[in-house]
Design an enzyme around this catalytic site. Structure first.
Site, PDB file in Angstrom:
ATOM      1  N   ARG A  51       0.858  -1.179   0.000  1.00  0.00           N
ATOM      2  CA  ARG A  51       0.000   0.000   0.000  1.00  0.00           C
ATOM      3  C   ARG A  51       0.896   1.231   0.000  1.00  0.00           C
ATOM      4  NH1 ARG A  51       2.419   1.827   3.741  1.00  0.00           N
ATOM      5  NH2 ARG A  51       0.866   3.428   4.001  1.00  0.00           N
ATOM      6  N   GLN A 200      -2.478   2.507  10.099  1.00  0.00           N
ATOM      7  CA  GLN A 200      -1.167   2.506   9.448  1.00  0.00           C
ATOM      8  C   GLN A 200      -0.126   3.305  10.225  1.00  0.00           C
ATOM      9  OE1 GLN A 200      -4.114   3.226   7.784  1.00  0.00           O
ATOM     10  NE2 GLN A 200      -3.943   2.680   5.619  1.00  0.00           N
ATOM     11  N   ASP A 241      -1.829  10.613  -2.135  1.00  0.00           N
ATOM     12  CA  ASP A 241      -2.142   9.572  -3.107  1.00  0.00           C
ATOM     13  C   ASP A 241      -2.470  10.157  -4.473  1.00  0.00           C
ATOM     14  OD1 ASP A 241      -2.555   6.691  -1.692  1.00  0.00           O
ATOM     15  OD2 ASP A 241      -2.924   8.319  -0.288  1.00  0.00           O
TER      16      ASP A 241
END
Length: 364
Positions: A51, A200, A241
């Protein structure tokens, strides 16, 4: 970067296969997953074994190479790219890397595509590591200025989610300046948002920083504003992102709230990203970026280690309660102090980005 005392990357070629760190197992176990087929790469991206936007892009490129080992025809190339692109919709690096692979291989005879695909995927990975190292150097100057402005001997940095080397091939984006600063002798401390859902920050960022011996404290997501109000944060730095040509930033859900708190308290808010994360096709991030919605189970359940070392998953919510799981949000450019890229630091604006990337801006 360092994992268990050894230098490593997140992804590498291993004979005819591809090896990746299985990030679903961290921080309680360090395990390597082997990708043997394009389907393995699709699952690795969709299930978040890998990821982070840059690493997703690199994995997509290696996924194409694995597909070419099975079938190097034009139809197989189109199919592989389509399946990989559909695995996660928000991070633009995946589309970018697949377009690059498709362009490279379309001009290559089928008989030569396997070798060409692996060479191009390895080039994408190497370039990502180089870009992230350069981001670290650019961010190091920002950190030194912030430390001088604070008047203190230690710099307090807050970060959200994981934008370290685990999210890239090496070095990371938002954490690259942290690593460069630490290795150059800057005294710093990192406030680590736990980053629900999936945690995370608590699971990955804290693990990374611990491996490097960097002082850090894990905090609940809602504590950042309180710390800023009380002068305990000198700057905020996050990854991205997808960043639009106007400077809007799409990142892990909760980033927007950190930006609002930073703006209200006069705390600089920086975003670190490689140019592969820039989406020159869109301008309005709030309206144009597709926001991934993931399984509600990531909200209703949590996995951790028991006292005797077993890994268990437990339900947090009442049986039958509905949960929504928006994976990303968009921070408007007006809340961003600056964008830290491999080419330097610029304003989060069309003009700022055009100053660093004139050719790309003209082509947009």
């Amino acid at each position: 970067m360092r994992a268990n005392g050894r230098e490593t990357r997140t992804i590498w070629r291993q004979g005819d296969d591809v090896a990746v760190i299985d990030q679903t197992r961290l921080p309680h176990a360090f395990e390597i997953a082997t990708l043997r087929t394009c389907d393995d790469a699709v699952r690795a991206i969709a299930d978040m074994i890998v990821r982070g936007a840059p690493l997703i892009g690199a994995t997509g490129a290696f996924g194409v190479a694995l597909a070419m080992q099975e079938d190097a025809s034009d139809g197989a190339l189109r199919d592989a790219c389509g399946r990989l692109e559909a695995s996660r919709p928000t991070a633009v690096n995946l589309r970018w890397s697949l377009e690059r692979m498709r362009g490279r291989l379309s001009a290559t005879p089928a008989s030569d595509r396997v070798d060409a695909a692996f060479r191009e995927a390895e080039a994408i990975a190497d370039e990502d590591a180089q870009m992230c190292s350069a981001i670290g150097e650019a961010g190091l100057a920002v950190f030194r200025d912030a430390l001088a402005a604070s008047g203190r001997s230690r710099l307090n940095v807050l970060t959200h989610c994981n934008a370290g080397w685990l999210a890239t091939v090496d070095w990371g984006t938002a954490l690259a300046p942290v690593y460069k600063a630490h290795r150059s002798g800057v005294d710093l401390h990192v406030w680590v948002d736990e980053t629900r859902p999936r945690n995370q920050g608590a699971s990955l960022t804290a693990w990374e920083l611990g491996q490097e011996g960097i002082a850090h404290t894990v905090i609940v997501d809602n504590a950042g504003g309180h710390l800023m109000q009380h002068g305990e944060v000198d700057l905020v730095i996050v990854g991205s992102d997808r960043t639009t040509r106007s400077g809007d930033v799409c990142n892990k859900i909760g980033t927007y709230l950190k930006a609002l708190a930073a703006h209200d308290n006069g705390v600089p808010f920086y975003v670190a990203l490689p140019s592969s994360t820039l989406d020159w096709r869109i301008s309005d991030g709030v309206r144009e970026v597709p926001i991934e919605e993931r399984s509600s189970r990531e909200v209703t359940h949590m996995t951790g280690a028991t006292r005797d070392g077993r890994i268990e998953t437990v339900r947090l919510t009442p049986e039958g309660s509905v949960a929504a799981n928006y994976a990303f949000d968009v921070t408007p450019a007006r809340l961003v102090t600056g964008l830290i890229t491999e080419r330097g630091v610029c304003a989060a604006s069309a003009a700022g980005l055009a100053g660093l990337f004139p050719a790309e801006a003209r082509a947009a």
